[in-house]
Design a protein around this motif. Structure first.
Motif, PDB file in Angstrom:
ATOM      1  N   ARG A   1       0.853  -1.192   0.000  1.00  0.00           N
ATOM      2  CA  ARG A   1       0.000   0.000   0.000  1.00  0.00           C
ATOM      3  C   ARG A   1       0.890   1.244   0.000  1.00  0.00           C
ATOM      4  O   ARG A   1       1.610   1.494   0.960  1.00  0.00           O
ATOM      5  N   LEU A   2       0.818   1.990  -1.088  1.00  0.00           N
ATOM      6  CA  LEU A   2       1.628   3.191  -1.271  1.00  0.00           C
ATOM      7  C   LEU A   2       0.794   4.419  -0.914  1.00  0.00           C
ATOM      8  O   LEU A   2      -0.235   4.677  -1.543  1.00  0.00           O
ATOM      9  N   ALA A   3       1.223   5.161   0.077  1.00  0.00           N
ATOM     10  CA  ALA A   3       0.505   6.370   0.493  1.00  0.00           C
ATOM     11  C   ALA A   3       0.886   7.529  -0.434  1.00  0.00           C
ATOM     12  O   ALA A   3       2.050   7.904  -0.518  1.00  0.00           O
ATOM     13  N   LYS A   4      -0.095   8.074  -1.127  1.00  0.00           N
ATOM     14  CA  LYS A   4       0.171   9.182  -2.047  1.00  0.00           C
ATOM     15  C   LYS A   4       0.609  10.432  -1.287  1.00  0.00           C
ATOM     16  O   LYS A   4       0.057  10.761  -0.241  1.00  0.00           O
ATOM     17  N   ALA A   5       1.592  11.140  -1.859  1.00  0.00           N
ATOM     18  CA  ALA A   5       2.029  12.403  -1.263  1.00  0.00           C
ATOM     19  C   ALA A   5       1.210  13.568  -1.800  1.00  0.00           C
ATOM     20  O   ALA A   5       1.146  14.628  -1.171  1.00  0.00           O
ATOM     21  N   GLU A   6       0.574  13.379  -2.960  1.00  0.00           N
ATOM     22  CA  GLU A   6      -0.194  14.440  -3.590  1.00  0.00           C
ATOM     23  C   GLU A   6      -1.543  13.896  -4.027  1.00  0.00           C
ATOM     24  O   GLU A   6      -1.661  12.713  -4.370  1.00  0.00           O
ATOM     25  N   ALA A   7      -2.529  14.756  -4.048  1.00  0.00           N
ATOM     26  CA  ALA A   7      -3.881  14.346  -4.445  1.00  0.00           C
ATOM     27  C   ALA A   7      -4.008  14.354  -5.962  1.00  0.00           C
ATOM     28  O   ALA A   7      -4.669  15.202  -6.551  1.00  0.00           O
ATOM     29  N   ILE A   8      -3.336  13.410  -6.606  1.00  0.00           N
ATOM     30  CA  ILE A   8      -3.397  13.303  -8.063  1.00  0.00           C
ATOM     31  C   ILE A   8      -3.835  11.900  -8.449  1.00  0.00           C
ATOM     32  O   ILE A   8      -3.691  10.950  -7.685  1.00  0.00           O
ATOM     33  N   ASN A   9      -4.367  11.802  -9.644  1.00  0.00           N
ATOM     34  CA  ASN A   9      -4.787  10.516 -10.183  1.00  0.00           C
ATOM     35  C   ASN A   9      -3.630   9.900 -10.974  1.00  0.00           C
ATOM     36  O   ASN A   9      -3.122  10.504 -11.906  1.00  0.00           O
ATOM     37  N   TRP A  10      -3.191   8.723 -10.570  1.00  0.00           N
ATOM     38  CA  TRP A  10      -2.106   8.045 -11.281  1.00  0.00           C
ATOM     39  C   TRP A  10      -2.671   7.376 -12.529  1.00  0.00           C
ATOM     40  O   TRP A  10      -3.515   6.483 -12.429  1.00  0.00           O
ATOM     41  N   THR A  11      -2.218   7.806 -13.692  1.00  0.00           N
ATOM     42  CA  THR A  11      -2.692   7.202 -14.941  1.00  0.00           C
ATOM     43  C   THR A  11      -1.932   5.926 -15.272  1.00  0.00           C
ATOM     44  O   THR A  11      -2.296   5.205 -16.194  1.00  0.00           O
ATOM     45  N   SER A  12      -0.872   5.643 -14.538  1.00  0.00           N
ATOM     46  CA  SER A  12      -0.133   4.391 -14.671  1.00  0.00           C
ATOM     47  C   SER A  12       0.628   4.182 -13.362  1.00  0.00           C
ATOM     48  O   SER A  12       0.737   5.095 -12.548  1.00  0.00           O
ATOM     49  N   LEU A  13       1.148   2.979 -13.175  1.00  0.00           N
ATOM     50  CA  LEU A  13       1.922   2.723 -11.963  1.00  0.00           C
ATOM     51  C   LEU A  13       3.308   3.335 -12.068  1.00  0.00           C
ATOM     52  O   LEU A  13       3.812   3.914 -11.104  1.00  0.00           O
ATOM     53  N   GLU A  14       3.914   3.219 -13.234  1.00  0.00           N
ATOM     54  CA  GLU A  14       5.282   3.682 -13.418  1.00  0.00           C
ATOM     55  C   GLU A  14       5.324   5.050 -14.101  1.00  0.00           C
ATOM     56  O   GLU A  14       4.458   5.396 -14.900  1.00  0.00           O
ATOM     57  N   TYR A  15       6.345   5.808 -13.783  1.00  0.00           N
ATOM     58  CA  TYR A  15       6.517   7.151 -14.329  1.00  0.00           C
ATOM     59  C   TYR A  15       6.775   7.089 -15.827  1.00  0.00           C
ATOM     60  O   TYR A  15       7.539   6.250 -16.308  1.00  0.00           O
ATOM     61  N   ARG A  16       6.107   7.980 -16.552  1.00  0.00           N
ATOM     62  CA  ARG A  16       6.335   8.090 -17.998  1.00  0.00           C
ATOM     63  C   ARG A  16       6.368   9.566 -18.367  1.00  0.00           C
ATOM     64  O   ARG A  16       5.476  10.321 -17.994  1.00  0.00           O
ATOM     65  N   LYS A  17       7.392   9.935 -19.101  1.00  0.00           N
ATOM     66  CA  LYS A  17       7.542  11.341 -19.472  1.00  0.00           C
ATOM     67  C   LYS A  17       6.410  11.818 -20.370  1.00  0.00           C
ATOM     68  O   LYS A  17       6.021  12.983 -20.342  1.00  0.00           O
ATOM     69  N   ASP A  18       5.889  10.910 -21.203  1.00  0.00           N
ATOM     70  CA  ASP A  18       4.881  11.319 -22.189  1.00  0.00           C
ATOM     71  C   ASP A  18       3.466  11.354 -21.609  1.00  0.00           C
ATOM     72  O   ASP A  18       2.523  11.676 -22.316  1.00  0.00           O
ATOM     73  N   VAL A  19       3.318  11.008 -20.327  1.00  0.00           N
ATOM     74  CA  VAL A  19       1.985  11.024 -19.704  1.00  0.00           C
ATOM     75  C   VAL A  19       1.978  12.066 -18.600  1.00  0.00           C
ATOM     76  O   VAL A  19       2.610  11.874 -17.564  1.00  0.00           O
ATOM     77  N   PRO A  20       1.296  13.200 -18.794  1.00  0.00           N
ATOM     78  CA  PRO A  20       1.272  14.227 -17.748  1.00  0.00           C
ATOM     79  C   PRO A  20       0.466  13.757 -16.545  1.00  0.00           C
ATOM     80  O   PRO A  20      -0.473  12.975 -16.666  1.00  0.00           O
ATOM     81  N   GLN A  21       0.866  14.252 -15.382  1.00  0.00           N
ATOM     82  CA  GLN A  21       0.104  13.947 -14.187  1.00  0.00           C
ATOM     83  C   GLN A  21      -1.209  14.719 -14.224  1.00  0.00           C
ATOM     84  O   GLN A  21      -1.237  15.906 -14.510  1.00  0.00           O
ATOM     85  N   LYS A  22      -2.288  14.032 -13.935  1.00  0.00           N
ATOM     86  CA  LYS A  22      -3.614  14.643 -13.966  1.00  0.00           C
ATOM     87  C   LYS A  22      -4.098  14.868 -12.542  1.00  0.00           C
ATOM     88  O   LYS A  22      -4.171  13.940 -11.751  1.00  0.00           O
ATOM     89  N   ILE A  23      -4.425  16.098 -12.247  1.00  0.00           N
ATOM     90  CA  ILE A  23      -4.881  16.417 -10.902  1.00  0.00           C
ATOM     91  C   ILE A  23      -6.261  15.820 -10.681  1.00  0.00           C
ATOM     92  O   ILE A  23      -7.134  15.910 -11.539  1.00  0.00           O
ATOM     93  N   ASN A  24      -6.432  15.203  -9.563  1.00  0.00           N
ATOM     94  CA  ASN A  24      -7.729  14.654  -9.200  1.00  0.00           C
ATOM     95  C   ASN A  24      -8.704  15.813  -8.991  1.00  0.00           C
ATOM     96  O   ASN A  24      -8.492  16.670  -8.158  1.00  0.00           O
ATOM     97  N   MET A  25      -9.784  15.812  -9.736  1.00  0.00           N
ATOM     98  CA  MET A  25     -10.716  16.932  -9.685  1.00  0.00           C
ATOM     99  C   MET A  25     -11.643  16.872  -8.474  1.00  0.00           C
ATOM    100  O   MET A  25     -12.383  17.800  -8.214  1.00  0.00           O
ATOM    101  N   LEU A  26     -11.623  15.775  -7.748  1.00  0.00           N
ATOM    102  CA  LEU A  26     -12.466  15.685  -6.568  1.00  0.00           C
ATOM    103  C   LEU A  26     -11.952  16.619  -5.488  1.00  0.00           C
ATOM    104  O   LEU A  26     -10.774  16.620  -5.166  1.00  0.00           O
ATOM    105  N   ALA A  27     -12.816  17.407  -4.929  1.00  0.00           N
ATOM    106  CA  ALA A  27     -12.414  18.339  -3.869  1.00  0.00           C
ATOM    107  C   ALA A  27     -12.030  17.574  -2.629  1.00  0.00           C
ATOM    108  O   ALA A  27     -12.584  16.530  -2.316  1.00  0.00           O
ATOM    109  N   VAL A  28     -11.058  18.105  -1.913  1.00  0.00           N
ATOM    110  CA  VAL A  28     -10.646  17.489  -0.656  1.00  0.00           C
ATOM    111  C   VAL A  28     -11.767  17.639   0.351  1.00  0.00           C
ATOM    112  O   VAL A  28     -12.360  18.706   0.505  1.00  0.00           O
TER     113      VAL A  28
END
Length: 373
Positions: free
Chosen positions: A249-276
């Motif tokens: 179980r990986l605790a996220k440091a930021e409220a973002i939606n991971w579009t993949s498990l591994e980092y990819r330069k060609d895939v921008p991080q998408k901010i989770n639109m759900l309000a905290v």
């Protein structure tokens, strides 16, 4: 349960598109019947569906070693090697299969696809095989397996039994499938490794790195070390080793939606639109919004105070207002006079009524009577 029954369940799982389950069941059947070439060839097909192409090549090679006349084993090896861009290797395997099944058009089409890619390579449109390194980073493998990297090596693999023995050794290396899913606050990674003691599993966390090592005596160590899509909080991450899997179980440091498990330069991080969520969570409901009861109470009191009533209701309201605003002596006088006069006299002067009994004073034309019980 016999190997045949397990194989039947594996086929059912495959046709239900449950490819991971199918792989596990084929593995169980192979343990019961390790010389059955069909089981290895069918597990190779399940690996292909899971995009685990190096594992598919390994299984196909084992099937060919056990039964060199099994056409589907060559077909699956060729298919997997095409996905790994090992076109020379794929073509040789497909040609061998086509000689066993000359009426199967799938071999012809795949051979033509290999010829097309090989021609592109020779024209310099793609890298030549000699310029390639070993194919690594299988989706569910340990990153240490590869297809054949040269044509000469492939020819020897088809002709020399000693090379087949090399594949047999490679096939016993631990290859664990992994999956992941995410929640708003964490990502859960599951590595399907059965019967592994907790002492043989080492998991480390970095700010954006996950490192997993499964080291079982007598086997090559399994390593999974991806750079993660987003940052994590190492101190809040957890690991649980179960009988059938390792759950991380990986605790996220930021409220973002991971579009993949591994980092990819060609895939921008998408901010989770759900309000905290606030400290007091609000849940979706068809009911009206929660009311501010303090505000509502103040409004009711104001309306009661300003309410204008007629007749007895108005008179009673007048008396209530006088009593609420009166001092202690006035309240004592009102209570004493009202009770002693049977509700016919109401006085606010304590000096007048405090030292004597208040006699009843009925309205004109009426007579005061006592009720006897």
């Amino acid at each position: 349960m016999g190997a045949g029954e397990v194989e039947r369940k594996a086929k059912e799982a495959f046709f239900e598109d449950e490819f991971g389950v199918a792989v596990d069941l084929y593995t169980e059947a192979i343990a019961l019947e390790p010389s059955n070439a069909d089981l290895f060839a069918d597990r190779a097909q399940a690996h292909i569906k899971l995009n685990c192409f190096p594992e598919a090549v390994s299984d196909a090679n084992k099937a060919i070693q056990l039964d060199s006349s099994l056409a589907k084993a060559y077909l699956r090896k060729g298919t997997a090697c095409i996905k790994l861009e090992e076109y020379h290797t794929a073509k040789l395997a497909l040609q061998s299969g086509a000689s066993l099944a000359p009426n199967d058009s799938r071999f012809t089409k795949l051979i033509e696809e290999c010829d097309h890619h090989i021609a592109e390579e020779s024209n310099g449109l793609t890298s030549t095989l000699s310029q390639k390194g070993p194919i690594t980073t299988a989706p569910s493998g340990d990153g240490s397996h590869s297809c054949d990297t040269t044509t000469e090596t492939t020819k020897e693999a088809e002709r020399d039994s000693s090379v087949s023995q090399t594949y047999e050794v490679a096939s016993v290396r631990p290859k664990y499938r992994h999956e992941y899913y995410q929640k708003p606050e964490e990502v859960v990674v599951t590595i399907f490794a059965k019967g592994i003691p907790a002492k043989n599993v080492v998991v480390d966390f970095g700010d954006q790195i996950l490192s997993v090592t499964i080291d079982v005596p007598g086997q090559d160590a399994y390593h999974f070390q991806p750079r993660l899509f987003g940052k994590i909080v190492p101190d809040k991450c957890r690991v649980e080793v179960l009988s059938t899997k390792v759950e991380i179980r990986l605790a996220k440091a930021e409220a973002i939606n991971w579009t993949s498990l591994e980092y990819r330069k060609d895939v921008p991080q998408k901010i989770n639109m759900l309000a905290v969520q606030s400290e007091t969570p609000a849940y979706p409901s068809s009911k009206p919004r929660a009311k501010d009861w303090d505000k509502l109470e103040a409004q009711v009191k104001k309306e009661e105070k300003e309410e204008k009533l007629d007749g007895d209701a108005g008179l009673n309201k007048l008396f209530r207002d006088i009593y609420q605003n009166a001092d202690e002596d006035m309240r004592r006088a009102m209570s004493k006079s009202f009770l002693e006069s049977n509700g016919t006299v109401l006085s606010t002067d304590w000096k007048e009524v405090g030292s004597k009994k208040v006699e009843g004073s009925p309205p004109e034309g009426m007579e005061l009577k006592k009720w006897e019980y």
